[in-house]
Design an enzyme around this catalytic site. Sequence first.
Site, PDB file in Angstrom:
ATOM      1  N   ARG A 107     -50.900  -8.412   3.478  1.00  0.00           N
ATOM      2  CA  ARG A 107     -51.488  -8.690   4.875  1.00  0.00           C
ATOM      3  C   ARG A 107     -51.188 -10.222   5.385  1.00  0.00           C
ATOM      4  O   ARG A 107     -51.622 -11.108   4.511  1.00  0.00           O
ATOM      5  CB  ARG A 107     -52.998  -8.285   5.183  1.00  0.00           C
ATOM      6  CG  ARG A 107     -53.496  -8.984   6.366  1.00  0.00           C
ATOM      7  CD  ARG A 107     -54.937  -8.781   6.661  1.00  0.00           C
ATOM      8  NE  ARG A 107     -55.253  -7.433   7.008  1.00  0.00           N
ATOM      9  CZ  ARG A 107     -56.219  -6.831   7.761  1.00  0.00           C
ATOM     10  NH1 ARG A 107     -57.233  -7.676   8.052  1.00  0.00           N
ATOM     11  NH2 ARG A 107     -56.288  -5.659   7.982  1.00  0.00           N
ATOM     12  N   HIS A 134     -49.555  -2.239  12.211  1.00  0.00           N
ATOM     13  CA  HIS A 134     -50.966  -2.067  11.344  1.00  0.00           C
ATOM     14  C   HIS A 134     -50.615  -0.714  10.800  1.00  0.00           C
ATOM     15  O   HIS A 134     -51.530   0.070  11.458  1.00  0.00           O
ATOM     16  CB  HIS A 134     -52.061  -2.552  12.315  1.00  0.00           C
ATOM     17  CG  HIS A 134     -53.135  -2.690  11.309  1.00  0.00           C
ATOM     18  ND1 HIS A 134     -53.217  -2.467  10.028  1.00  0.00           N
ATOM     19  CD2 HIS A 134     -54.517  -2.838  11.573  1.00  0.00           C
ATOM     20  CE1 HIS A 134     -54.475  -2.699   9.446  1.00  0.00           C
ATOM     21  NE2 HIS A 134     -55.305  -2.899  10.357  1.00  0.00           N
ATOM     22  N   GLN A 137     -53.570   1.561   9.512  1.00  0.00           N
ATOM     23  CA  GLN A 137     -54.572   1.852  10.379  1.00  0.00           C
ATOM     24  C   GLN A 137     -54.477   3.037  11.086  1.00  0.00           C
ATOM     25  O   GLN A 137     -55.347   3.847  11.542  1.00  0.00           O
ATOM     26  CB  GLN A 137     -54.719   0.756  11.566  1.00  0.00           C
ATOM     27  CG  GLN A 137     -55.796   0.821  12.494  1.00  0.00           C
ATOM     28  CD  GLN A 137     -57.216   0.562  12.070  1.00  0.00           C
ATOM     29  OE1 GLN A 137     -57.873  -0.301  11.263  1.00  0.00           O
ATOM     30  NE2 GLN A 137     -58.051   1.606  12.383  1.00  0.00           N
ATOM     31  N   ASP A 230     -58.991  -3.070  21.240  1.00  0.00           N
ATOM     32  CA  ASP A 230     -58.931  -3.832  20.185  1.00  0.00           C
ATOM     33  C   ASP A 230     -59.390  -5.402  20.702  1.00  0.00           C
ATOM     34  O   ASP A 230     -59.358  -5.394  21.934  1.00  0.00           O
ATOM     35  CB  ASP A 230     -57.542  -3.955  19.671  1.00  0.00           C
ATOM     36  CG  ASP A 230     -57.403  -4.527  18.376  1.00  0.00           C
ATOM     37  OD1 ASP A 230     -58.452  -5.164  17.695  1.00  0.00           O
ATOM     38  OD2 ASP A 230     -56.058  -4.994  17.841  1.00  0.00           O
ATOM     39  N   CYS A 271     -60.413  -0.253  15.935  1.00  0.00           N
ATOM     40  CA  CYS A 271     -59.915  -0.342  14.663  1.00  0.00           C
ATOM     41  C   CYS A 271     -60.753  -1.297  14.069  1.00  0.00           C
ATOM     42  O   CYS A 271     -61.042  -1.261  12.626  1.00  0.00           O
ATOM     43  CB  CYS A 271     -58.456  -1.139  14.435  1.00  0.00           C
ATOM     44  SG  CYS A 271     -58.510  -2.605  15.590  1.00  0.00           S
ATOM     45  N   ARG A 316     -59.902   4.850   6.884  1.00  0.00           N
ATOM     46  CA  ARG A 316     -59.117   4.054   6.409  1.00  0.00           C
ATOM     47  C   ARG A 316     -58.990   3.979   4.895  1.00  0.00           C
ATOM     48  O   ARG A 316     -57.831   4.106   4.223  1.00  0.00           O
ATOM     49  CB  ARG A 316     -59.617   2.506   6.490  1.00  0.00           C
ATOM     50  CG  ARG A 316     -59.591   2.267   8.038  1.00  0.00           C
ATOM     51  CD  ARG A 316     -58.501   2.009   8.645  1.00  0.00           C
ATOM     52  NE  ARG A 316     -57.289   1.319   8.032  1.00  0.00           N
ATOM     53  CZ  ARG A 316     -57.080   0.080   8.100  1.00  0.00           C
ATOM     54  NH1 ARG A 316     -58.082  -0.765   8.516  1.00  0.00           N
ATOM     55  NH2 ARG A 316     -56.390  -0.694   7.137  1.00  0.00           N
TER      56      ARG A 316
END
Length: 329
Positions: A107, A134, A137, A230, A271, A316
């Site tokens: 990440r 991402h 996700q 988001d 998310c 997730r």
Amino acid sequence: MVDLRGRDFLKLLDFTPEEIEHLLAVAAALKIKKHQGVPHRYLEGKQIALIFEKDSTRTRCSFEVAAKDLGMGVTYLGPTGSQLGKKETIADTARVLAGIYDGIEYRGWGQEIVEELANYSKVPVWNGLTNEFHPTQMLADVMTIKEEFGEVKGKKLVFCGDARNNVGNSLMVVSAKLGMHFACCAPKELFPEESLVAKCREICASTGGTITLTEDIMEGTKDADAIYTDVWVSMGEPAELWEKRIQLLKPYQVTKMVMENAKPNAIFLHCLPSFHNTGTTMGKEIYEKYGLTEMEVTDEVFESSQSRVFEEAENRMHTIKAVILETLR
Ligand code: CP
Ligand code: NVA
């Protein structure tokens, strides 16, 4: 037969619809095993490294728990404390870690970094979030939609907010791949990049999906099955951006009125983490500076019966477990 052994997981553009569906099916089966307490230590003795150059709760915990459930060992390398970037290049780090570990999660910053890591690594590399994408996700998001409606193809997914961030970009890609109708509601200057839109429209030609970009939130969210938002400023972006983003994105806040414009059984997704109250240090700072008590989503919607954000967060872990298992089995 889908075979993902040895593959990197860097962005969903690299995967076919069939491969994505396969990962979702594996995740669903693993979720049942986890809930029933059925052991699934299929990768006993293997080891993975997690590189986090940015903070994380969900992604880190999901990789750690998924790996441990699969019988693996995990090493976490945080934003400080390793040589990466300061004294050691990505290429050298990749070759060192690939000699010790069976898989590497990254990440951090630009997509080119995770791509370079993968180029130099002989073991699979998984993207745990870059500035552009991402992908893990997305699997959780689509799994949540599938659990709610039984299928994703033909569903209308709407993203409201900073549509050219990692999550906005990735939702457009996964929608195109799986034949969903994707709409983004944002001011023009925050629309996704034209080249990515064009690529996704090309994919839609064979999957039946559609991509709509609009500045009109009521037009965009009309008859939506799922509404997604988001944060307005992403990790790594300068704090000075807040004022401008608040100005630009306040009209795109997900409110009760926006949810009522969607289908009656529509769900709300995010998310996370989310600024829906002043219960965090940053939430308080924003309130003191700009007088806002909630940002991308109102607390009312976040806490409503339409919200699936915690189911999404749990997913997730199941979906990341599927990615680890299928690439390392
Ligand atoms: N959604 C998500 O990636 O959360 P974290 O930043 O907590 O990992
Ligand atoms: N766009 C957000 C996503 C966090 C999971 C960020 O990059 O900060």
